[in-house]
Design a protein around this motif. Sequence first.
Motif, mmCIF file in Angstrom:
data_model
loop_
_atom_site.group_PDB
_atom_site.id
_atom_site.type_symbol
_atom_site.label_atom_id
_atom_site.label_comp_id
_atom_site.label_asym_id
_atom_site.label_seq_id
_atom_site.Cartn_x
_atom_site.Cartn_y
_atom_site.Cartn_z
ATOM 1 N N MET A 1 0.856 -1.172 0.000
ATOM 2 C CA MET A 1 0.000 0.000 0.000
ATOM 3 C C MET A 1 0.894 1.223 0.000
ATOM 4 O O MET A 1 1.792 1.331 0.817
ATOM 5 C CB MET A 1 -0.900 -0.046 1.231
ATOM 6 C CG MET A 1 -1.846 1.097 1.316
ATOM 7 S SD MET A 1 -3.264 0.759 2.368
ATOM 8 C CE MET A 1 -2.609 1.193 3.946
ATOM 9 N N ASN A 2 0.650 2.173 -0.868
ATOM 10 C CA ASN A 2 1.475 3.371 -0.865
ATOM 11 C C ASN A 2 0.844 4.458 -0.015
ATOM 12 O O ASN A 2 -0.267 4.318 0.477
ATOM 13 C CB ASN A 2 1.760 3.842 -2.296
ATOM 14 C CG ASN A 2 0.512 4.284 -3.038
ATOM 15 O OD1 ASN A 2 -0.371 4.916 -2.469
ATOM 16 N ND2 ASN A 2 0.441 3.949 -4.309
ATOM 17 N N ASP A 3 1.579 5.555 0.167
ATOM 18 C CA ASP A 3 1.136 6.615 1.074
ATOM 19 C C ASP A 3 -0.145 7.304 0.624
ATOM 20 O O ASP A 3 -0.824 7.929 1.423
ATOM 21 C CB ASP A 3 2.236 7.666 1.228
ATOM 22 C CG ASP A 3 3.443 7.112 1.959
ATOM 23 O OD1 ASP A 3 3.268 6.137 2.718
ATOM 24 O OD2 ASP A 3 4.547 7.635 1.763
ATOM 25 N N ALA A 16 -7.978 -7.887 2.868
ATOM 26 C CA ALA A 16 -6.612 -7.605 2.407
ATOM 27 C C ALA A 16 -5.634 -8.646 2.949
ATOM 28 O O ALA A 16 -4.747 -9.114 2.224
ATOM 29 C CB ALA A 16 -6.193 -6.203 2.829
ATOM 30 N N VAL A 17 -5.799 -9.041 4.210
ATOM 31 C CA VAL A 17 -4.932 -10.062 4.803
ATOM 32 C C VAL A 17 -5.160 -11.398 4.094
ATOM 33 O O VAL A 17 -4.201 -12.084 3.723
ATOM 34 C CB VAL A 17 -5.161 -10.177 6.321
ATOM 35 C CG1 VAL A 17 -4.459 -11.399 6.893
ATOM 36 C CG2 VAL A 17 -4.688 -8.912 7.031
ATOM 37 N N GLU A 32 6.048 -10.021 8.257
ATOM 38 C CA GLU A 32 6.006 -9.789 6.818
ATOM 39 C C GLU A 32 4.649 -9.232 6.391
ATOM 40 O O GLU A 32 4.584 -8.274 5.612
ATOM 41 C CB GLU A 32 6.308 -11.078 6.054
ATOM 42 C CG GLU A 32 7.740 -11.538 6.189
ATOM 43 C CD GLU A 32 7.965 -12.934 5.659
ATOM 44 O OE1 GLU A 32 9.091 -13.193 5.214
ATOM 45 O OE2 GLU A 32 7.036 -13.783 5.704
ATOM 46 N N LEU A 33 3.572 -9.822 6.899
ATOM 47 C CA LEU A 33 2.231 -9.330 6.558
ATOM 48 C C LEU A 33 2.042 -7.886 6.984
ATOM 49 O O LEU A 33 1.511 -7.069 6.230
ATOM 50 C CB LEU A 33 1.157 -10.190 7.217
ATOM 51 C CG LEU A 33 0.754 -11.474 6.523
ATOM 52 C CD1 LEU A 33 -0.237 -12.246 7.377
ATOM 53 C CD2 LEU A 33 0.181 -11.195 5.156
ATOM 54 N N ALA A 34 2.463 -7.581 8.201
ATOM 55 C CA ALA A 34 2.312 -6.210 8.697
ATOM 56 C C ALA A 34 3.066 -5.231 7.802
ATOM 57 O O ALA A 34 2.554 -4.157 7.470
ATOM 58 C CB ALA A 34 2.795 -6.118 10.142
ATOM 59 N N ASN A 38 1.350 -2.451 5.498
ATOM 60 C CA ASN A 38 1.568 -1.156 6.141
ATOM 61 C C ASN A 38 0.644 -0.973 7.348
ATOM 62 O O ASN A 38 0.027 0.064 7.530
ATOM 63 C CB ASN A 38 1.379 -0.018 5.134
ATOM 64 C CG ASN A 38 1.935 1.293 5.653
ATOM 65 O OD1 ASN A 38 2.888 1.302 6.433
ATOM 66 N ND2 ASN A 38 1.340 2.389 5.231
ATOM 67 N N SER A 39 0.543 -2.019 8.142
ATOM 68 C CA SER A 39 -0.293 -2.014 9.345
ATOM 69 C C SER A 39 0.542 -2.514 10.519
ATOM 70 O O SER A 39 1.554 -3.192 10.333
ATOM 71 C CB SER A 39 -1.496 -2.934 9.176
ATOM 72 O OG SER A 39 -2.361 -2.456 8.179
ATOM 73 N N SER A 40 0.093 -2.219 11.717
ATOM 74 C CA SER A 40 0.799 -2.695 12.903
ATOM 75 C C SER A 40 0.571 -4.192 13.084
ATOM 76 O O SER A 40 -0.414 -4.752 12.593
ATOM 77 C CB SER A 40 0.325 -1.945 14.147
ATOM 78 O OG SER A 40 -1.004 -2.324 14.462
ATOM 79 N N LYS A 41 1.498 -4.838 13.794
ATOM 80 C CA LYS A 41 1.343 -6.274 14.052
ATOM 81 C C LYS A 41 0.065 -6.581 14.829
ATOM 82 O O LYS A 41 -0.637 -7.532 14.473
ATOM 83 C CB LYS A 41 2.578 -6.825 14.766
ATOM 84 C CG LYS A 41 3.773 -6.918 13.840
ATOM 85 C CD LYS A 41 4.893 -7.769 14.397
ATOM 86 C CE LYS A 41 5.493 -7.175 15.633
ATOM 87 N NZ LYS A 41 6.680 -7.935 16.102
ATOM 88 N N PRO A 42 -0.292 -5.811 15.878
ATOM 89 C CA PRO A 42 -1.551 -6.114 16.577
ATOM 90 C C PRO A 42 -2.779 -6.012 15.664
ATOM 91 O O PRO A 42 -3.709 -6.807 15.772
ATOM 92 C CB PRO A 42 -1.607 -5.072 17.694
ATOM 93 C CG PRO A 42 -0.183 -4.708 17.938
ATOM 94 C CD PRO A 42 0.476 -4.770 16.580
#
Length: 72
Positions: A1-3, A16-17, A32-34, A38-42
């Motif tokens: 995902m870009n900015d 998306a996951v 790797e998924l996070a 472009n998301s946090s691990k939690p």
Amino acid sequence: MNDNEERLVGADRVIAVLTELAEHPLGVTLDELAGILNSSKPTVHRALATLRRAGLADLMGLSLIHISEPPR
């Protein structure tokens, strides 16, 4: 995902996951998924928990996550 893209939320994040898991048939780590999403691990972990409860994702070993085999 870009900015320039909006951050994914709710069901969009779960989809998306799942879509990203499909791109990694041998499995992918939470880190790797996070990074890819472009998301946090939690945040990714919560989406994965939803997929696991639905039987759509599973753990391989201690750290790799993959799409579950369909029930027969």
